[in-house]
Design a protein around this motif. Structure first.
Motif, PDB file in Angstrom:
ATOM      1  N   VAL A   7      33.509  26.903  41.643  1.00  0.00           N
ATOM      2  CA  VAL A   7      34.004  26.158  40.475  1.00  0.00           C
ATOM      3  C   VAL A   7      35.268  25.409  40.885  1.00  0.00           C
ATOM      4  O   VAL A   7      36.260  26.030  41.256  1.00  0.00           O
ATOM      5  N   ASP A  66      38.314  22.385  40.276  1.00  0.00           N
ATOM      6  CA  ASP A  66      39.074  21.508  39.412  1.00  0.00           C
ATOM      7  C   ASP A  66      38.761  20.106  39.938  1.00  0.00           C
ATOM      8  O   ASP A  66      39.132  19.764  41.058  1.00  0.00           O
ATOM      9  N   ASN A  96      38.952  24.754  44.490  1.00  0.00           N
ATOM     10  CA  ASN A  96      38.315  25.739  43.617  1.00  0.00           C
ATOM     11  C   ASN A  96      39.346  26.558  42.831  1.00  0.00           C
ATOM     12  O   ASN A  96      40.512  26.635  43.216  1.00  0.00           O
ATOM     13  N   VAL A  97      38.878  27.142  41.731  1.00  0.00           N
ATOM     14  CA  VAL A  97      39.786  27.845  40.810  1.00  0.00           C
ATOM     15  C   VAL A  97      40.442  29.072  41.429  1.00  0.00           C
ATOM     16  O   VAL A  97      41.546  29.451  41.032  1.00  0.00           O
ATOM     17  N   LEU A 147      44.887  27.253  33.317  1.00  0.00           N
ATOM     18  CA  LEU A 147      44.620  25.929  33.876  1.00  0.00           C
ATOM     19  C   LEU A 147      45.945  25.365  34.372  1.00  0.00           C
ATOM     20  O   LEU A 147      47.007  25.890  34.049  1.00  0.00           O
ATOM     21  N   ILE A 154      35.783  23.335  33.067  1.00  0.00           N
ATOM     22  CA  ILE A 154      36.212  24.363  34.022  1.00  0.00           C
ATOM     23  C   ILE A 154      35.908  25.759  33.502  1.00  0.00           C
ATOM     24  O   ILE A 154      35.345  26.594  34.220  1.00  0.00           O
TER      25      ILE A 154
END
Length: 99
Positions: free
Chosen positions: A14, A16, A22-23, A46, A57
């Motif tokens: 995943v 941004d 990635n997160v 976030l 997201i």
């Protein structure tokens, strides 16, 4: 591989889209709780409270973990405290950001 490691691996898919990181490496994932019945609660933030990609997201986080055989119900808990800052990023995230 234990369930938490599998979840972290799934979360690395995943991104941004504005930063293309990635997160996990961005440091947006604060906590992962797994119950005895394998229900999962992910506490995350976030980069900014007004992030226009908020739904994209958080949905990506939920769907990536729901896709794992080992997990049951998945809840994403979005928080703003503590606030995100670049010091929460992993060394890999910082490298990707050019720092």
């Amino acid at each position: 591989m234990n369930t938490k490691v599998k979840i972290l691996s799934a979360l690395k898919s995943v991104y941004d889209p504005e930063l293309n990181i990635n997160v996990v490496d961005l440091g947006l994932i604060y906590n992962i709780e797994i119950t005895e019945s394998n229900d999962v609660t992910i506490t995350m933030t976030l980069t900014t409270p007004g992030c226009p990609l908020h739904d994209s997201i958080t949905s990506g986080v939920r769907y990536s973990v729901e896709g794992l055989e080992e997990t049951g119900k998945v809840e994403v808990n979005l928080v703003w405290e503590p606030a995100w800052s670049p010091d929460k990023m992993t060394p890999e995230g910082l490298r990707l950001l050019g720092r």
